[in-house]
Scaffold this active site. Structure first.
Site, PDB file in Angstrom:
ATOM      1  N   HIS A   1     -28.013-102.852  -9.311  1.00 56.62           N
ATOM      2  CA  HIS A   1     -27.324-102.941 -10.592  1.00 56.62           C
ATOM      3  C   HIS A   1     -28.312-102.913 -11.737  1.00 56.62           C
ATOM      4  O   HIS A   1     -29.416-103.446 -11.649  1.00 56.62           O
ATOM      5  CB  HIS A   1     -26.453-104.196 -10.685  1.00 56.62           C
ATOM      6  CG  HIS A   1     -27.166-105.469 -10.324  1.00 56.62           C
ATOM      7  ND1 HIS A   1     -27.407-105.842  -9.029  1.00 56.62           N
ATOM      8  CD2 HIS A   1     -27.683-106.445 -11.096  1.00 56.62           C
ATOM      9  CE1 HIS A   1     -28.042-107.002  -9.019  1.00 56.62           C
ATOM     10  NE2 HIS A   1     -28.230-107.383 -10.272  1.00 56.62           N
ATOM     11  N   MET A   2     -27.885-102.263 -12.791  1.00 52.45           N
ATOM     12  CA  MET A   2     -28.667-102.173 -14.020  1.00 52.45           C
ATOM     13  C   MET A   2     -28.017-103.100 -15.040  1.00 52.45           C
ATOM     14  O   MET A   2     -26.810-103.028 -15.264  1.00 52.45           O
ATOM     15  CB  MET A   2     -28.639-100.720 -14.501  1.00 52.45           C
ATOM     16  CG  MET A   2     -29.376-100.428 -15.766  1.00 52.45           C
ATOM     17  SD  MET A   2     -29.077 -98.685 -16.240  1.00 52.45           S
ATOM     18  CE  MET A   2     -30.276 -97.849 -15.227  1.00 52.45           C
TER      19      MET A   2
ATOM     20  N   ASP B   1     -21.066-108.986 -17.533  1.00 56.98           N
ATOM     21  CA  ASP B   1     -21.675-110.027 -16.705  1.00 56.98           C
ATOM     22  C   ASP B   1     -20.927-111.339 -16.911  1.00 56.98           C
ATOM     23  O   ASP B   1     -20.579-111.715 -18.035  1.00 56.98           O
ATOM     24  CB  ASP B   1     -23.155-110.195 -17.079  1.00 56.98           C
ATOM     25  CG  ASP B   1     -23.925-110.972 -16.029  1.00 56.98           C
ATOM     26  OD1 ASP B   1     -24.814-110.394 -15.381  1.00 56.98           O
ATOM     27  OD2 ASP B   1     -23.638-112.185 -15.845  1.00 56.98           O
ATOM     28  N   ILE B   2     -20.678-112.046 -15.829  1.00 54.06           N
ATOM     29  CA  ILE B   2     -19.902-113.292 -15.880  1.00 54.06           C
ATOM     30  C   ILE B   2     -20.674-114.408 -16.603  1.00 54.06           C
ATOM     31  O   ILE B   2     -20.077-115.350 -17.108  1.00 54.06           O
ATOM     32  CB  ILE B   2     -19.508-113.724 -14.448  1.00 54.06           C
ATOM     33  CG1 ILE B   2     -18.266-114.590 -14.453  1.00 54.06           C
ATOM     34  CG2 ILE B   2     -20.673-114.387 -13.716  1.00 54.06           C
ATOM     35  CD1 ILE B   2     -17.662-114.799 -13.079  1.00 54.06           C
TER      36      ILE B   2
ATOM     37  N   GLU C   1     -30.359-111.384  -7.478  1.00 55.46           N
ATOM     38  CA  GLU C   1     -29.480-112.327  -6.781  1.00 55.46           C
ATOM     39  C   GLU C   1     -28.406-111.622  -5.966  1.00 55.46           C
ATOM     40  O   GLU C   1     -27.966-112.150  -4.952  1.00 55.46           O
ATOM     41  CB  GLU C   1     -28.809-113.268  -7.787  1.00 55.46           C
ATOM     42  CG  GLU C   1     -29.786-114.235  -8.454  1.00 55.46           C
ATOM     43  CD  GLU C   1     -29.119-115.060  -9.554  1.00 55.46           C
ATOM     44  OE1 GLU C   1     -27.923-114.844  -9.831  1.00 55.46           O
ATOM     45  OE2 GLU C   1     -29.817-115.896 -10.136  1.00 55.46           O
ATOM     46  N   VAL C   2     -27.965-110.469  -6.444  1.00 48.09           N
ATOM     47  CA  VAL C   2     -26.888-109.732  -5.764  1.00 48.09           C
ATOM     48  C   VAL C   2     -27.487-108.464  -5.163  1.00 48.09           C
ATOM     49  O   VAL C   2     -28.066-107.636  -5.884  1.00 48.09           O
ATOM     50  CB  VAL C   2     -25.746-109.387  -6.737  1.00 48.09           C
ATOM     51  CG1 VAL C   2     -24.653-108.618  -6.001  1.00 48.09           C
ATOM     52  CG2 VAL C   2     -25.179-110.643  -7.380  1.00 48.09           C
TER      53      VAL C   2
HETATM   54  P1  5GP Z   1     -29.414-110.182 -10.624  1.00 45.95           P
HETATM   55  O1  5GP Z   1     -30.020-111.546 -10.825  1.00 45.95           O
HETATM   56  O2  5GP Z   1     -29.053-109.929  -9.183  1.00 45.95           O
HETATM   57  O3  5GP Z   1     -30.210-109.070 -11.232  1.00 45.95           O
HETATM   58  O4  5GP Z   1     -28.078-110.178 -11.468  1.00 45.95           O
HETATM   59  C1  5GP Z   1     -26.847-110.548 -10.959  1.00 45.95           C
HETATM   60  C2  5GP Z   1     -25.923-110.762 -12.114  1.00 45.95           C
HETATM   61  O5  5GP Z   1     -24.595-110.749 -11.642  1.00 45.95           O
HETATM   62  C3  5GP Z   1     -26.123-112.082 -12.851  1.00 45.95           C
HETATM   63  O6  5GP Z   1     -26.443-111.822 -14.208  1.00 45.95           O
HETATM   64  C4  5GP Z   1     -24.783-112.799 -12.693  1.00 45.95           C
HETATM   65  O7  5GP Z   1     -24.399-113.511 -13.848  1.00 45.95           O
HETATM   66  C5  5GP Z   1     -23.828-111.661 -12.389  1.00 45.95           C
HETATM   67  N1  5GP Z   1     -22.709-112.015 -11.540  1.00 45.95           N
HETATM   68  C6  5GP Z   1     -22.756-112.707 -10.357  1.00 45.95           C
HETATM   69  N2  5GP Z   1     -21.533-112.810  -9.816  1.00 45.95           N
HETATM   70  C7  5GP Z   1     -20.682-112.167 -10.674  1.00 45.95           C
HETATM   71  C8  5GP Z   1     -19.265-111.923 -10.653  1.00 45.95           C
HETATM   72  O8  5GP Z   1     -18.531-112.325  -9.754  1.00 45.95           O
HETATM   73  N3  5GP Z   1     -18.745-111.224 -11.694  1.00 45.95           N
HETATM   74  C9  5GP Z   1     -19.516-110.751 -12.715  1.00 45.95           C
HETATM   75  N4  5GP Z   1     -18.917-110.070 -13.690  1.00 45.95           N
HETATM   76  N5  5GP Z   1     -20.864-110.957 -12.765  1.00 45.95           N
HETATM   77  C10 5GP Z   1     -21.425-111.655 -11.752  1.00 45.95           C
END
Ligand code: 5GP
Length: 115
Positions: A101-102, A30-31, A96-97
């Site tokens: 994803h897990m 995760d970034i 957010e994405v």
């Molecule tokens: P969500 O909130 O959708 O469950 O998690 C999305 C995750 O994706 C977040 O923890 C965020 O830091 C990570 N993320 C967003 N954009 C990127 C990216 O471009 N690269 C990587 N490695 N992680 C990302």
């Protein structure tokens, strides 16, 4: 073709720190890590979120996601101490994405309840 950032990572159009890959799943750091180990495990096929899943059509990919989580826990050496798997779904779930994803989180003691 989906245009989420994760689909671009699957297609290798943008880079990520990949820790595991097979025909079904891709896993990368995760970034913005929330723990010493914070890996995102995603299906290569385009599935937006948990509510798009069903046992009949997605049994194999669901199994693959959990198999990958166990393999990565060993690779990252957090298998013995334990870890947390999280899948956020939708607005209230904090997703957010929009590519399923897990989150695999480890390397520290997790607290409960989550925020
Ligand atoms: P969500 O909130 O959708 O469950 O998690 C999305 C995750 O994706 C977040 O923890 C965020 O830091 C990570 N993320 C967003 N954009 C990127 C990216 O471009 N690269 C990587 N490695 N992680 C990302």
């Amino acid at each position: 073709m989906s245009d989420t950032i994760f689909s671009k990572i699957v297609r290798k159009e943008i880079t990520a720190d990949i820790v595991f890959e097979n025909d079904f799943v891709l896993a990368f750091k995760d970034i913005n890590p929330k723990a010493p180990v914070h890996i995102l495990i995603i299906p290569k096929v385009e599935i937006a979120t948990v509510t798009d899943l069903n046992g009949k059509d997605h049994a194999e990919i669901l199994g693959q996601l959990f198999d990958a989580a166990n393999s990565i826990a060993k690779i990252m050496k957090i298998e013995a101490d334990g870890f947390r798997l999280v899948i956020n779904c939708g607005k209230n779930g904090g997703q957010e994405v929009n590519h399923l994803h897990m989150h695999l989180l480890g390397g520290r003691k997790m607290t409960w309840p989550p925020g």
